[in-house]
Design an enzyme around this catalytic site. Structure first.
Site, PDB file in Angstrom:
ATOM      1  N   THR A 199       0.505   4.292  -2.649  1.00  0.00           N
ATOM      2  CA  THR A 199       0.264   5.712  -2.354  1.00  0.00           C
ATOM      3  C   THR A 199       1.331   6.595  -2.985  1.00  0.00           C
ATOM      4  O   THR A 199       1.045   7.720  -3.398  1.00  0.00           O
ATOM      5  CB  THR A 199       0.217   5.963  -0.830  1.00  0.00           C
ATOM      6  OG1 THR A 199       1.468   5.608  -0.221  1.00  0.00           O
ATOM      7  CG2 THR A 199      -0.909   5.185  -0.179  1.00  0.00           C
ATOM      8  N   LYS A 200       2.555   6.099  -3.081  1.00  0.00           N
ATOM      9  CA  LYS A 200       3.610   6.877  -3.730  1.00  0.00           C
ATOM     10  C   LYS A 200       3.385   6.942  -5.244  1.00  0.00           C
ATOM     11  O   LYS A 200       3.622   7.979  -5.873  1.00  0.00           O
ATOM     12  CB  LYS A 200       4.982   6.286  -3.412  1.00  0.00           C
ATOM     13  CG  LYS A 200       5.467   6.589  -1.996  1.00  0.00           C
ATOM     14  CD  LYS A 200       5.603   8.083  -1.778  1.00  0.00           C
ATOM     15  CE  LYS A 200       6.204   8.430  -0.435  1.00  0.00           C
ATOM     16  NZ  LYS A 200       6.354   9.899  -0.245  1.00  0.00           N
ATOM     17  N   LEU A 220       0.838  -1.200   0.000  1.00  0.00           N
ATOM     18  CA  LEU A 220       0.000   0.000   0.000  1.00  0.00           C
ATOM     19  C   LEU A 220       0.873   1.250   0.000  1.00  0.00           C
ATOM     20  O   LEU A 220       0.542   2.254  -0.639  1.00  0.00           O
ATOM     21  CB  LEU A 220      -0.928   0.003   1.215  1.00  0.00           C
ATOM     22  CG  LEU A 220      -1.839   1.234   1.318  1.00  0.00           C
ATOM     23  CD1 LEU A 220      -2.777   1.328   0.123  1.00  0.00           C
ATOM     24  CD2 LEU A 220      -2.641   1.195   2.617  1.00  0.00           C
ATOM     25  N   TYR A 221       1.983   1.203   0.731  1.00  0.00           N
ATOM     26  CA  TYR A 221       2.912   2.339   0.718  1.00  0.00           C
ATOM     27  C   TYR A 221       3.331   2.667  -0.709  1.00  0.00           C
ATOM     28  O   TYR A 221       3.289   3.818  -1.138  1.00  0.00           O
ATOM     29  CB  TYR A 221       4.147   2.014   1.566  1.00  0.00           C
ATOM     30  CG  TYR A 221       5.279   3.003   1.412  1.00  0.00           C
ATOM     31  CD1 TYR A 221       5.155   4.309   1.900  1.00  0.00           C
ATOM     32  CD2 TYR A 221       6.458   2.644   0.773  1.00  0.00           C
ATOM     33  CE1 TYR A 221       6.195   5.221   1.747  1.00  0.00           C
ATOM     34  CE2 TYR A 221       7.494   3.551   0.624  1.00  0.00           C
ATOM     35  CZ  TYR A 221       7.359   4.834   1.104  1.00  0.00           C
ATOM     36  OH  TYR A 221       8.373   5.741   0.946  1.00  0.00           O
ATOM     37  N   ALA A 222       3.721   1.635  -1.470  1.00  0.00           N
ATOM     38  CA  ALA A 222       4.124   1.841  -2.852  1.00  0.00           C
ATOM     39  C   ALA A 222       2.972   2.404  -3.675  1.00  0.00           C
ATOM     40  O   ALA A 222       3.162   3.295  -4.523  1.00  0.00           O
ATOM     41  CB  ALA A 222       4.607   0.529  -3.452  1.00  0.00           C
TER      42      ALA A 222
END
Length: 457
Positions: free
Chosen positions: A263-264, A259-261
């Site tokens: 959002t980026k 999910l971090y990826a």
């Protein structure tokens, strides 16, 4: 014999006056009670409005909202009610903001650095200030990791005349106030909810910070006059399940592994939108595993160091096909040079007052070291530097969003602003360990293998 004076009329008059006085007193008391009731009701309504604005609704009570996204109550009160104080919006506060953001060199920048009390943000702020640029920091000091480390970085910045505003990206009122006080030429946007694995525990925090917070910043920037040029932190995580090696800016980034990826990657698409519609100059930087002094405690090199010194076992991942996990570890000083290079070559935004006047610059660059190193090798170097053998626990990498390897192609960054990393992992870790043992007051006793570990790299 004289007739005694008739006092009955006088007594009646006094009783009447007394009645009138009591009547007036009663009316006054009733009027005062009504007035006090209305004032109390007004104060109650103001307090209800304040808490409604500054705190999440009860429906969110079951969801953990990290401090990164808790609205700072002082920003509402101080901006609206205490304009004469030293709080946000006050004369003393504005003086600090202006002084910190005023450049000391000819044609110097005035830079708003978000996440200034973070790892990369603090290093970039110091480098900008050292060369004569004006720097104003913004950070909310959330507790994703130990806030005392962030406060220590803030103290370091303060010693170099860099003021860090305690505030949140989602506080539009505060951001607008900052732009009212300072005509920023550039924004270095480094604030974000970091960490791949934490997204599985608290996914909403990534959406609020990396997406909503970024949009809020862009909304304020687009309306500024003049619009600032923006350099912001994307991530190497956007490459996700990409199998091309090394990773190039031309490779596909539509298969995020976390999910971090995601959002980026969303941030990169949002940047494209604001560039296209509003003429904002935007440069995204894909960082590859940044490490060094004043680093983040959630990073492997940091907590490996802590656990090795405390005699705890450390998990070393293998891929599902039993290959070593490798990372393109990039030393902080090299990343700082890349950030400043991107700022120096960023063209001006072309919009004004929210309206685009012409095509604007839109760029994305890798900032890595170009030399992937197996995590096992990282541990061996740390063992030599710390003089302690690690208790290794080798396990198969869990499916938590991590990828098996990263490897940066930095040809484009070298071509456009001369980015060229120069620090190998052994040299960078030596500097980190020196900082770590000094900061935490630890007596390190390097073994005889320290020199061999350094020389073999």
């Amino acid at each position: 014999m004289p007739t005694p004076p008739d006092t009955s009329k006088t007594m009646k008059l006094e009783r009447y006056n007394s009645y009138i006085r009591k009547l007036h007193s009663t009316k006054l008391l009733n009027a005062s009670s009504k007035f006090l009731f209305r004032v109390t009701l007004l104060i109650a309504l103001v307090l209800i409005l304040f808490f409604t604005i500054n705190y999440p609704p009860l429906s969110d009570a079951g969801n953990h909202v990290p401090p990164l996204h808790r609205h700072h109550g002082h920003s509402f009160l101080s901006t609206s009610l205490f304009s004469g104080s030293s709080l946000v919006g006050g004369a003393s506060w504005e003086k600090q903001v202006r002084h910190s953001s005023t450049p000391r060199r000819l044609n110097g920048f005035s830079v708003l650095v978000t996440g200034a009390a973070g790892f990369v943000g603090s290093h970039c702020s110091l480098a900008l200030k050292k060369r004569g640029d004006g720097v104003l920091g913004l950070d909310n000091f959330n507790d994703y990791y130990d806030p005392s480390l962030k406060r220590a970085r803030q103290n370091l910045l303060s010693k170099h005349q860099i003021f860090v505003v305690d505030g949140d990206l989602n506080d539009a009122r505060l951001l607008t106030k900052l732009f009212d006080v300072v005509p920023f030429t550039h924004i270095l946007h480094l604030a974000a909810q970091a960490g791949v694995r934490y997204a599985m525990q608290n996914p909403q925090s990534y959406v609020r910070s990396n997406i909503a917070g970024f949009v809020n910043l862009l909304e304020v920037a687009k309306a500024a006059n003049p619009q600032p040029a923006i350099v912001w932190a994307s991530s190497s995580s956007v490459y996700g399940l990409n199998t091309e090696n090394p990773f190039s800016e031309r490779d596909r980034t539509d298969q995020p592994a976390s999910l971090y990826a995601a959002t980026k990657k969303a941030g990169e698409e949002i940047a494209h939108t604001y560039n296209h519609i509003y003429g904002l100059s935007l440069t995204g930087l894909r960082f590859f595993t940044v490490y060094g002094p004043w680093g983040r405690p959630d990073m492997a090199y940091f907590f490996f160091t802590k656990d090795i010194l405390q005699g705890k076992s450390i998990d070393i991942y293998k891929t599902h096909d039993q290959k070593e996990v490798a990372r393109d570890f990039t030393y902080i000083d090299d990343v700082v040079k890349g950030c400043l290079g991107a700022l120096d070559t960023a063209e001006k935004s072309t919009g004004s007052g929210g309206k685009k006047k012409g095509p604007a610059q839109l760029r994305v660059y890798n900032l890595g070291n170009t030399s992937p190193v197996p995590v096992g090798r990282l541990v061996s170097i740390l063992e030599g530097l710390l003089g302690t053998k690690a208790k290794k626990h080798v396990i198969t990498m869990p499916r938590n969003g991590d990828v098996p390897f990263t490897h940066a192609n930095v040809t484009l960054a070298y071509k456009d602003f001369g980015y060229k990393p120069t620090t190998d992992l052994a040299s960078g870790l030596r500097k980190f360990v020196k900082w770590y043992v000094n900061y935490y007051g630890i007596e390190s006793k390097p073994s005889k293998g320290t020199q061999r570990a350094d020389e073999s790299t």
